[in-house]
Design a protein around this motif. Sequence first.
Motif, mmCIF file in Angstrom:
data_model
loop_
_atom_site.group_PDB
_atom_site.id
_atom_site.type_symbol
_atom_site.label_atom_id
_atom_site.label_comp_id
_atom_site.label_asym_id
_atom_site.label_seq_id
_atom_site.Cartn_x
_atom_site.Cartn_y
_atom_site.Cartn_z
ATOM 1 N N GLU A 332 -110.924 57.805 61.886
ATOM 2 C CA GLU A 332 -110.359 57.855 60.527
ATOM 3 C C GLU A 332 -110.916 56.648 59.730
ATOM 4 O O GLU A 332 -110.633 55.549 60.320
ATOM 5 C CB GLU A 332 -108.936 58.084 60.615
ATOM 6 C CG GLU A 332 -108.251 58.369 59.327
ATOM 7 C CD GLU A 332 -106.769 58.838 59.408
ATOM 8 O OE1 GLU A 332 -106.275 59.931 59.432
ATOM 9 O OE2 GLU A 332 -105.882 57.792 59.853
ATOM 10 N N ALA A 336 -106.290 51.298 56.659
ATOM 11 C CA ALA A 336 -104.928 51.134 57.280
ATOM 12 C C ALA A 336 -104.752 52.356 58.399
ATOM 13 O O ALA A 336 -105.281 53.361 58.387
ATOM 14 C CB ALA A 336 -103.893 51.800 56.130
ATOM 15 N N ARG A 338 -102.780 54.696 60.283
ATOM 16 C CA ARG A 338 -101.744 55.610 59.929
ATOM 17 C C ARG A 338 -100.890 56.339 60.860
ATOM 18 O O ARG A 338 -99.679 56.656 60.553
ATOM 19 C CB ARG A 338 -102.239 56.637 58.933
ATOM 20 C CG ARG A 338 -102.927 56.429 57.522
ATOM 21 C CD ARG A 338 -103.045 57.224 56.506
ATOM 22 N NE ARG A 338 -104.020 58.293 57.031
ATOM 23 C CZ ARG A 338 -103.599 59.452 56.940
ATOM 24 N NH1 ARG A 338 -102.558 59.913 56.735
ATOM 25 N NH2 ARG A 338 -104.414 60.586 57.458
ATOM 26 N N HIS A 339 -101.410 56.327 62.120
ATOM 27 C CA HIS A 339 -100.556 56.966 63.003
ATOM 28 C C HIS A 339 -100.257 56.057 64.203
ATOM 29 O O HIS A 339 -101.091 55.433 64.765
ATOM 30 C CB HIS A 339 -101.337 58.240 63.527
ATOM 31 C CG HIS A 339 -102.159 59.128 62.304
ATOM 32 N ND1 HIS A 339 -101.033 59.993 61.710
ATOM 33 C CD2 HIS A 339 -103.082 58.987 61.709
ATOM 34 C CE1 HIS A 339 -101.890 60.585 60.727
ATOM 35 N NE2 HIS A 339 -102.966 59.971 60.820
#
Length: 366
Positions: A332, A336, A338-339
């Motif tokens: 991704e 940042a 994100r998960h």
Amino acid sequence: MATLEVADLRKQFSIGRPAIDGLSFAVPAGEIVVLLGPSGCGKTTTLRCVAGLEHPTSGEISIAGHVVSSPERGILVPPRLRDLGMVFQSYAVWPHMTVRQNVIYPLKHRKIARADAGRKVDEVLELVGLSEYADRPVVALSGGQMQRVALARSIVYRPQLLLLDEPLSNLDAKLRLRLRDDLRVILKQTGMTALYVTHDQAEAVVLGDRIGVMRDGKLLQIGSPDEIYNRPADLFVANFTGATNELIGTLVERSGGFGVVDFGDGRRGEVALLHALNLGDKVRVALRPENIAIGKQDGVNIFPARVVDRRYQGTQTVYDIDLFGRRLEVLELGTAARHQVGVETSVSLPREGCWAYRDTGPSSYD
């Protein structure tokens, strides 16, 4: 500019499988074709056969319509008469000479007036970005600059065909990227026909008008970078060019270029059929990490998955997810992450990026 044609080329060194096994391809005038593959696949041997440094066992090689190698017909034109330029991994520059002396050297053996030779050297040094270094000793240059000298020396006499054997592999990462981008511009400005060998996929994509993927002496697929990356001919090509994820299932529906695969326990997904497959066939579905989206709720192939690992890399994050009991990698973009590790989330698998191939064994590209 000359066309290169290779027809049914075979090279057997000794016992065992051939180093080149029935290779056929053409490089049209002015085109850059890159041979891509792992070590030992036969790509450098192919280049050396074209150069005349290796003698093929059988098959034909033609440059500009003239056969330069045909064992069956007793034809073997020596390298110096093939009008080639060659750039190797090692810079192969004359250490006791200046940049200008290195580059002018090939012209001394051709009947070119001194003024013309000087002009040609000036032109080519400007082309490779070394004009201001012309009178420096080559040993005072960086590796990238030395490779530019080697390139200039190979193209100053405008050979019919330029052969490049992993010319960037000895450079550090930053230099390699810069010279890679410059190299395509330089080759296109000269309009030269080029055959380029590398094991680096990114290099192949940036440089090649077409890419030929090799394995075990065979050419598995040749096509534009877009074709190789988006319609790989088989699992090996898909995996070698970055589709490192695999799912296993059974083809249960088919409609044109797409089908439905049952992954077990009633979980079904739409896939692209790049092979002729029959209903009931066991298939392996190849997927690129960058084509899987985490946390997406809409689309045709939405499945629950669990994040099991996360590697933050600054401009991107790589996740390992558990999907259908298999561990897949997801890339991704963004600064940042994100998960979180351990969370249950949904993932989306675009059907155009799920390439189904016939399952031929435990792993089809080991």
